[in-house]
Design an enzyme around this catalytic site. Structure first.
Site, PDB file in Angstrom:
ATOM      1  N   ASP A  10       0.875  -1.173   0.000  1.00  0.00           N
ATOM      2  CA  ASP A  10       0.000   0.000   0.000  1.00  0.00           C
ATOM      3  C   ASP A  10       0.912   1.222   0.000  1.00  0.00           C
ATOM      4  O   ASP A  10       2.125   1.105   0.156  1.00  0.00           O
ATOM      5  CB  ASP A  10      -0.893  -0.013   1.258  1.00  0.00           C
ATOM      6  CG  ASP A  10      -1.786   1.218   1.351  1.00  0.00           C
ATOM      7  OD1 ASP A  10      -2.395   1.594   0.325  1.00  0.00           O
ATOM      8  OD2 ASP A  10      -1.874   1.831   2.432  1.00  0.00           O
ATOM      9  N   SER A  11       0.290   2.407  -0.102  1.00  0.00           N
ATOM     10  CA  SER A  11       1.082   3.637  -0.032  1.00  0.00           C
ATOM     11  C   SER A  11       1.611   3.879   1.388  1.00  0.00           C
ATOM     12  O   SER A  11       2.508   4.687   1.569  1.00  0.00           O
ATOM     13  CB  SER A  11       0.206   4.821  -0.442  1.00  0.00           C
ATOM     14  OG  SER A  11      -0.905   4.920   0.430  1.00  0.00           O
ATOM     15  N   CYS A  73      -4.502  -1.460  -1.816  1.00  0.00           N
ATOM     16  CA  CYS A  73      -4.631  -0.013  -2.001  1.00  0.00           C
ATOM     17  C   CYS A  73      -5.719   0.216  -3.043  1.00  0.00           C
ATOM     18  O   CYS A  73      -5.596  -0.253  -4.187  1.00  0.00           O
ATOM     19  CB  CYS A  73      -3.290   0.551  -2.480  1.00  0.00           C
ATOM     20  SG  CYS A  73      -3.355   2.283  -2.967  1.00  0.00           S
ATOM     21  N   THR A  75      -6.547   2.943  -4.492  1.00  0.00           N
ATOM     22  CA  THR A  75      -6.086   3.849  -5.549  1.00  0.00           C
ATOM     23  C   THR A  75      -5.334   3.071  -6.630  1.00  0.00           C
ATOM     24  O   THR A  75      -5.646   3.178  -7.820  1.00  0.00           O
ATOM     25  CB  THR A  75      -5.156   4.923  -4.943  1.00  0.00           C
ATOM     26  OG1 THR A  75      -5.860   5.579  -3.891  1.00  0.00           O
ATOM     27  CG2 THR A  75      -4.713   5.918  -5.982  1.00  0.00           C
ATOM     28  N   GLU A 152      -2.390   8.751   8.548  1.00  0.00           N
ATOM     29  CA  GLU A 152      -0.928   8.567   8.555  1.00  0.00           C
ATOM     30  C   GLU A 152      -0.278   9.380   9.685  1.00  0.00           C
ATOM     31  O   GLU A 152       0.827   9.085  10.106  1.00  0.00           O
ATOM     32  CB  GLU A 152      -0.323   8.979   7.200  1.00  0.00           C
ATOM     33  CG  GLU A 152      -0.629   8.016   6.066  1.00  0.00           C
ATOM     34  CD  GLU A 152       0.187   6.716   6.102  1.00  0.00           C
ATOM     35  OE1 GLU A 152       1.323   6.731   6.578  1.00  0.00           O
ATOM     36  OE2 GLU A 152      -0.357   5.673   5.661  1.00  0.00           O
ATOM     37  N   CYS A 184     -10.937   2.909   0.230  1.00  0.00           N
ATOM     38  CA  CYS A 184      -9.510   3.133   0.477  1.00  0.00           C
ATOM     39  C   CYS A 184      -9.173   2.336   1.729  1.00  0.00           C
ATOM     40  O   CYS A 184      -9.925   2.378   2.719  1.00  0.00           O
ATOM     41  CB  CYS A 184      -9.264   4.620   0.706  1.00  0.00           C
ATOM     42  SG  CYS A 184      -7.654   4.995   1.416  1.00  0.00           S
ATOM     43  N   THR A 185      -8.061   1.619   1.682  1.00  0.00           N
ATOM     44  CA  THR A 185      -7.753   0.699   2.784  1.00  0.00           C
ATOM     45  C   THR A 185      -7.341   1.423   4.072  1.00  0.00           C
ATOM     46  O   THR A 185      -7.216   0.791   5.118  1.00  0.00           O
ATOM     47  CB  THR A 185      -6.648  -0.284   2.362  1.00  0.00           C
ATOM     48  OG1 THR A 185      -5.544   0.460   1.825  1.00  0.00           O
ATOM     49  CG2 THR A 185      -7.163  -1.257   1.314  1.00  0.00           C
ATOM     50  N   HIS A 186      -7.126   2.726   3.988  1.00  0.00           N
ATOM     51  CA  HIS A 186      -6.866   3.489   5.223  1.00  0.00           C
ATOM     52  C   HIS A 186      -8.156   3.709   6.027  1.00  0.00           C
ATOM     53  O   HIS A 186      -8.095   3.964   7.226  1.00  0.00           O
ATOM     54  CB  HIS A 186      -6.303   4.872   4.897  1.00  0.00           C
ATOM     55  CG  HIS A 186      -4.831   4.904   4.611  1.00  0.00           C
ATOM     56  ND1 HIS A 186      -4.285   4.400   3.463  1.00  0.00           N
ATOM     57  CD2 HIS A 186      -3.788   5.385   5.345  1.00  0.00           C
ATOM     58  CE1 HIS A 186      -2.958   4.594   3.487  1.00  0.00           C
ATOM     59  NE2 HIS A 186      -2.650   5.182   4.619  1.00  0.00           N
TER      60      HIS A 186
HETATM   61  N1  DGL Z   1      -4.696   3.036   1.122  1.00  0.00           N
HETATM   62  C1  DGL Z   1      -4.680   3.778  -0.125  1.00  0.00           C
HETATM   63  C2  DGL Z   1      -5.951   3.459  -0.879  1.00  0.00           C
HETATM   64  O1  DGL Z   1      -6.541   2.428  -0.595  1.00  0.00           O
HETATM   65  C3  DGL Z   1      -4.414   5.201   0.193  1.00  0.00           C
HETATM   66  C4  DGL Z   1      -4.146   6.015  -0.981  1.00  0.00           C
HETATM   67  C5  DGL Z   1      -3.305   7.218  -0.759  1.00  0.00           C
HETATM   68  O2  DGL Z   1      -2.153   7.039  -0.395  1.00  0.00           O
HETATM   69  O3  DGL Z   1      -3.805   8.307  -1.036  1.00  0.00           O
HETATM   70  O4  DGL Z   1      -6.391   4.142  -1.770  1.00  0.00           O
END
Ligand code: DGL
Length: 268
Positions: A10-11, A73, A75, A152, A184-186
């Site tokens: 992920d990011s 992720c 995105t 984050e 979004c996984t966050h």
């Molecule tokens: N967890 C990412 C997602 O699912 C976060 C994307 C981001 O870094 O903006 O989209």
């Protein structure tokens, strides 16, 4: 049986929502996790940049002998997976398809909401996949660009997060959706505040957790599940390792005791 690890990336921290579910439903699996903390957020990047980042993330994970990759992720799964999935011989799975399928199976009134990053909303992959499964579904998207930086930076329970969430959810609340994809996984780490604002009757779908279930089904059906009882976890990031273990522990609801490795992702 295949005892090689699963690669997950992920990011940043968000993909840990997928790892948490892997730990719960396939506790014997080894996992190699990469959080691209040096380049988060992905949600505001162009497709060209995302393509480069995701290729590098995949190259890094493939430097280990892994059996599959989960792009945890929303995105990257929306903007890039449809174009790179066929380039590789490693099995790659994203979060969009599993969550879309679950939403279509779960909704009673056919009205589904999606929360995601700006890129996820722009590429519309969740909408496309939902419509493929049920052309009559009514789908409503909302970009929530401030959620990722809030998470984050550890603002999970703060008053400011609730104020921003109320603002973002206002529009979708009026659409009478009964199912809402946390695309979004966050976002699952903000589940409590989102549920409070949306109401208890709304089903929230955790895209990371749902992808873990799909991976389980895939590994089971292909005879590739690990036969161990306790998995091992390796974590890597592309920036400071200090906060990752602390904030990551909140995602996993258990401490990250392993050393977190720092890598130079530009080398991949
Ligand atoms: N967890 C990412 C997602 O699912 C976060 C994307 C981001 O870094 O903006 O989209």
């Amino acid at each position: 049986m295949d005892n090689r690890p699963i690669g997950v990336f992920d990011s940043g921290l968000g993909g840990l929502s997928c790892v948490k579910e892997i730990m719960s439903i396939m506790p014997g699996e080894d996992v190699i996790y990469f959080g691209d903390t040096g380049r988060v957020p992905y949600g505001s990047r162009s497709q060209e940049t995302l393509m480069k980042y995701v290729r590098q993330d995949i190259r890094f994970l493939r430097s280990f002998d892994i059996k599959m990759i989960i792009i945890a992720c929303g995105t990257a799964s929306s903007a890039v997976l449809p174009w790179i999935g066929d380039e590789l011989d490693t099995k790659i799975m994203g979060v969009v398809q599993p969550a879309s399928k679950k939403a279509v199976e779960s909704t009673k009134n056919g009205r589904i909401g999606i929360l995601g990053t700006a890129a996820t909303v722009k590429y519309g992959k969740y909408v496309e996949d939902i419509k493929k499964l049920n052309p009559d579904a009514q789908v409503f998207q909302k970009a929530c660009p401030m959620f990722v930086p809030l998470v984050e930076n550890g603002y999970m329970d703060s008053e400011v997060t609730e104020i921003i969430a109320r603002e973002y959810l206002e529009e979708i609340r009026k659409k009478d959706v009964d199912t809402l994809i946390l695309g979004c996984t966050h976002y699952p780490i903000l589940k409590d505040v989102i549920q409070k604002i949306m109401g208890d009757e709304i089903l929230l779908i955790d895209s990371g957790a749902t992808a873990a279930h799909s991976a389980y089904e895939f590994l089971k059906s292909t005879g590739m599940l690990n036969d161990k009882t306790t998995g091992e976890y390796k974590y890597f990031v592309s920036d400071s390792t200090e906060d990752f273990a602390k904030l990551g522990s909140m995602f996993l609801s258990k401490p990250i005791c392993e050393d977190v490795g720092k890598i130079d992702i530009e080398r991949y």
